[in-house]
Write an enzyme that holds these catalytic residues in place. Structure first.
Site, short mmCIF file in Angstrom:
data_model
loop_
_atom_site.label_atom_id
_atom_site.label_comp_id
_atom_site.label_asym_id
_atom_site.label_seq_id
_atom_site.Cartn_x
_atom_site.Cartn_y
_atom_site.Cartn_z
N THR A 284 -76.73 -19.43 41.47
CA THR A 284 -76.71 -19.98 40.10
C THR A 284 -76.44 -21.48 40.16
OG1 THR A 284 -74.32 -19.90 39.72
CG2 THR A 284 -75.57 -17.83 39.40
N ASP A 285 -76.66 -22.13 39.05
CA ASP A 285 -76.24 -23.52 39.00
C ASP A 285 -74.73 -23.54 38.72
OD1 ASP A 285 -77.96 -26.48 37.75
OD2 ASP A 285 -76.14 -26.27 38.92
N TYR A 286 -74.18 -24.72 38.68
CA TYR A 286 -72.75 -24.98 38.66
C TYR A 286 -72.06 -24.37 37.43
CZ TYR A 286 -68.77 -28.11 39.78
OH TYR A 286 -67.56 -28.62 40.15
N ALA B 49 -72.81 -21.81 35.90
CA ALA B 49 -73.78 -21.31 34.94
C ALA B 49 -73.46 -19.88 34.53
CB ALA B 49 -75.19 -21.39 35.53
#
Ligand code: GLC
Length: 723
Positions: free
Chosen positions: A260-262, A264
């Site tokens: 996932t992104d940061y 997210a």
């Protein structure tokens, strides 16, 4: 659900999986940025298997010690994977990706990524969060800087090249990095160009515009994908089964890792999508997000969610399989050293960075052949803070590049001409400075000189993530500075350093030449100096449309024609009326509806001419192919490169209206003065295919047009039918 089966690895993965506790499994699914230094607490966590990966963490020595602990002191000896944002270079910084894309040179981009991988791997990095292959059609969005521009075909070709560069011939080579296709998907469609904002993408645009670069990365063998922050049609990408399960896993048979992104996962709560962190963890893992970046919802909640049967253990096991498999593929279980080598720029890396900066620069204006400047010039005024600003010159997403390595334009021009012939006046403290206090010295420098090299643009902090701008004009008092310098009557050549298209229509009317050099990286200075004085000819071509004003956005070349296209650059109140709709066309009454500079545009120091395009056959049947050709000649007095572009449109008569043009190929020519070459492209139904109706992706019968052209707004097309 097909997964990547690397021979010999799967039995070892299954053997480990059988022996892992659920806490150890959830630890593998957790990536942390907490290791600024290797504290005792982190040592203990690594021993306990609390983390599978660290991001942007610690020194090479810390990483090596952390890896030693993971391998030697944890129960199962599962190695860590160290990730970093190596976006456009590690220690040697290349132009920002939007700049690199203007080179239209996949081999160059692959070579730059290969060099960045070598540098980063030497310091114990094994995974980079690049390429960023979001289609970007809105320059208000700060992250256009990291993109390869607005075109799906070009972004796919360049993104795949960057994947190959980072990953090399084999992931387990000591100098290979696992690449990461991001941000999946539709992040560049953020409404209003406001970062992290909602993306509303109809299926036809998802299929024809936003997904193709990710499919190209998948086909290039990218090891991982990263989920985007945004919603896609109200479903957050990080918990989006359609994107992560139906398309990525089922349609594309991707067998790698999804991170996932940061934060997210916990962002799903703010989206109003998840009730709480536990609900967020459940929905993200069930959709197919496998490793959680920074937030700890997986580690905190998945054990109880499995116990309460809200999440099957198989979802956990599948995630851990993909994580372990990547670690095996990288050789981390089999003695890949956790390297701590010293890294610094070399003549080879600097030469490549200079070539990249040279090929990325785009000549937008050159009135009266103001450029190149003569080396015999008596004095050159170099004006503007960006002429000597190493940090700004490197651009966004620079973690390991050093200002001390950077060769600025001012330094390069002094080295080229000798200090006595260069007069420098910054005029402003920085690009946002509104003060005119420094203008007098700049005007005085101009008056003493034969010409002015004026450096304008954006400093680094105005570009990149969370840097959306509602206006695209030159910041601060830069436009006022242009006005004052124009009054001197001196020849003014402008170099713009920026991370996005800017609007500078008035400025362009007051200066002689404009070279767009983006944020050109470590060797931007020598590259700009060589281009300004003709040691190299600009060959860059825009990969994103430049609007005249922010009010035109979104504006991009592959648009539909509408039912009432404005035929020329119409302006003003329509002459007709509803009863007699003359001038009732798709335009603005207060600005020319065409772009300032179109996609694919870029001038040269020579002049290239194109014959009309020709086709080998007027009909394309079945599995046949049509050959498209044109003659390109160098009608000028200098040898130079030209990036020849292939555009297609059609069909007229299909199920949907189609864009007026779409890029389907390109090739780089090098022509001497007077030399001409015939360029040919072979077109089949595959190149013509597009999304229409219910999950139909094909080239429908009808009339197509084809251009071999120097940009998206020029060329004489040929026609052919598909039966
Ligand atoms: C950032 C970015 C992403 C980056 C990640 C790790 O927020 O969206 O592109 O790779 O966090 O730094």
């Amino acid at each position: 659900m097909t997964r990547m089966h690397a021979a010999g690895i799967d039995p070892r993965v299954e053997d480990l999986l059988r022996r892992m506790t659920i806490e150890e499994k959830l630890g593998q699914m957790s990536q942390s940025t907490s290791m600024n230094t290797l504290t005792d607490q982190i040592r203990a966590q690594i021993r306990a298997g609390r983390w599978g990966s660290f991001l942007n963490a610690g020194s090479p020595a810390d990483r090596a010690e952390a890896q030693r602990i993971a391998l030697k002191e944890s129960r199962l000896g599962i190695p860590l994977i160290f990730a970093r944002d190596v976006i456009h270079g590690y220690r040697t910084i290349f132009p920002i990706p939007l700049g690199q894309s203007a080179s239209w040179d996949p081999d160059l981009i692959a070579a730059a990524a290969r060099l960045a991988a070598r540098e980063a791997a030497a310091q114990g990095i094994q995974w980079t969060f690049a390429p960023m292959i979001d289609i970007a059609r809105d320059p208000r969005w700060g992250r256009v800087a990291e993109s390869f521009g607005e075109d799906p075909y070009l972004t796919g070709v360049l993104g795949a090249a960057m994947v190959r560069g980072f990953q090399g011939d084999s992931l387990d080579s000591a100098d290979s990095l696992a690449a990461c296709a991001k941000h999946y998907a539709g992040y560049g469609a953020a409404e209003a160009g406001r970062d992290y904002n909602s993306a509303w993408i109809p299926e036809i645009l998802l299929r024809d515009v936003y997904l193709p670069p990710f499919k190209a990365a998948r086909e290039a063998g990218v090891a991982s994908f990263m989920t985007a922050f945004n919603t896609v049609n109200a479903v957050p990408a990080t918990a989006n089964r359609y994107l992560l399960a139906d398309i990525l896993r089922r349609e594309w048979a991707f067998g790698g890792l999804v991170v996932t992104d940061y934060e997210a996962v916990t962002n799903l709560i703010a989206h109003g999508f998840a009730r709480d962190a536990g609900d967020a963890a459940r929905r993200a893992i069930l959709a197919g997000a496998e490793m959680e970046m920074v937030s700890t919802a997986y580690y905190d909640h998945l054990k109880s969610l499995v116990a309460s049967k809200q999440v099957p253990m198989s979802a956990i096991d599948n995630a851990v399989r993909d994580i372990l498999r990547l670690k095996f593929q990288l050789g981390l279980f089999d003695g890949r050293a956790q390297r701590t080598g010293a890294v610094q720029p070399t003549p080879e890396s600097l030469a490549l960075a200079e070539r990249a900066a040279e090929e990325s620069a785009v000549l937008l204006q050159n009135k009266g052949a103001a450029l190149p400047l003569p080396k015999s010039i008596r004095k050159l005024a170099v004006i503007g803070p960006l002429a000597d600003s190493p940090v700004d010159q490197m651009g966004t997403w620079v973690m390991d590049g050093r200002a001390s390595d950077v060769r600025t334009p001012l330094r390069a021009l002094r080295e080229m001409l000798g200090g006595g012939r260069v007069i420098y006046a910054p005029a402003l403290k920085n690009s946002r400075d509104n003060s005119h206090d420094g203008f007098a010295a700049a005007i005085d420098a101009a008056r003493q000189s034969d010409a002015v090299a004026l450096f304008l643009g954006e400093e680094q902090s105005l570009s990149g993530e969370a840097r959306s701008r509602a206006f695209l004009n030159l910041p601060g008092a830069q436009e006022a500075l242009v006005d004052e310098l124009a009054k001197t009557g001196k020849k003014i050549v402008v170099v713009i350093l920026a991370g996005r298209p800017l609007t500078f229509h008035e400025t362009a009317s007051k200066v002689d030449a404009i070279l767009y050099a983006w944020h050109p990286g470590t060797m931007g200075g020598p590259a700009v100096a060589r281009l300004l004085f003709g040691d190299a000819s600009p060959s860059g071509k825009l990969t994103i449309t430049f609007p005249r004003t922010v009010g035109q956005i979104p504006i991009y070349y592959a648009h539909l024609n509408t039912g009432r296209p404005a035929l020329e650059s119409e302006l003003g109140v329509p002459l007709g009326n509803p009863a007699n709709p003359q001038g009732y066309t798709s335009k603005y009454i207060d600005v020319d509806f065409t772009p300032e500079y179109p996609f694919g545009f870029g001038l040269s120091y020579t002049k290239f001419t194109y014959s009309p395009s020709r086709v080998s056959s007027a009909v394309l049947r079945g599995a046949g192919r049509v050959t498209v050709s044109a003659e390109i000649a160098n009608a000028g007095s200098r040898e130079a490169d030209e990036i020849v572009q292939l555009y297609l449109s059609g069909p007229v008569g299909g199920s949907v209206a189609r864009p007026v043009r779409e890029l389907k190929g390109f090739s780089r020519l090098h022509l001497k003065p007077g030399e001409k070459k015939t360029v040919q492209f072979s077109v089949s139904r595959a190149e013509l295919a597009y999304y229409h109706g219910e999950k139909q992706f094909s080239a429908e019968p009808g009339l197509y047009q084809v251009w071999i052209a120097q940009d998206s707004a020029s060329g004489i097309p040929a026609k052919f039918s598909v039966e």
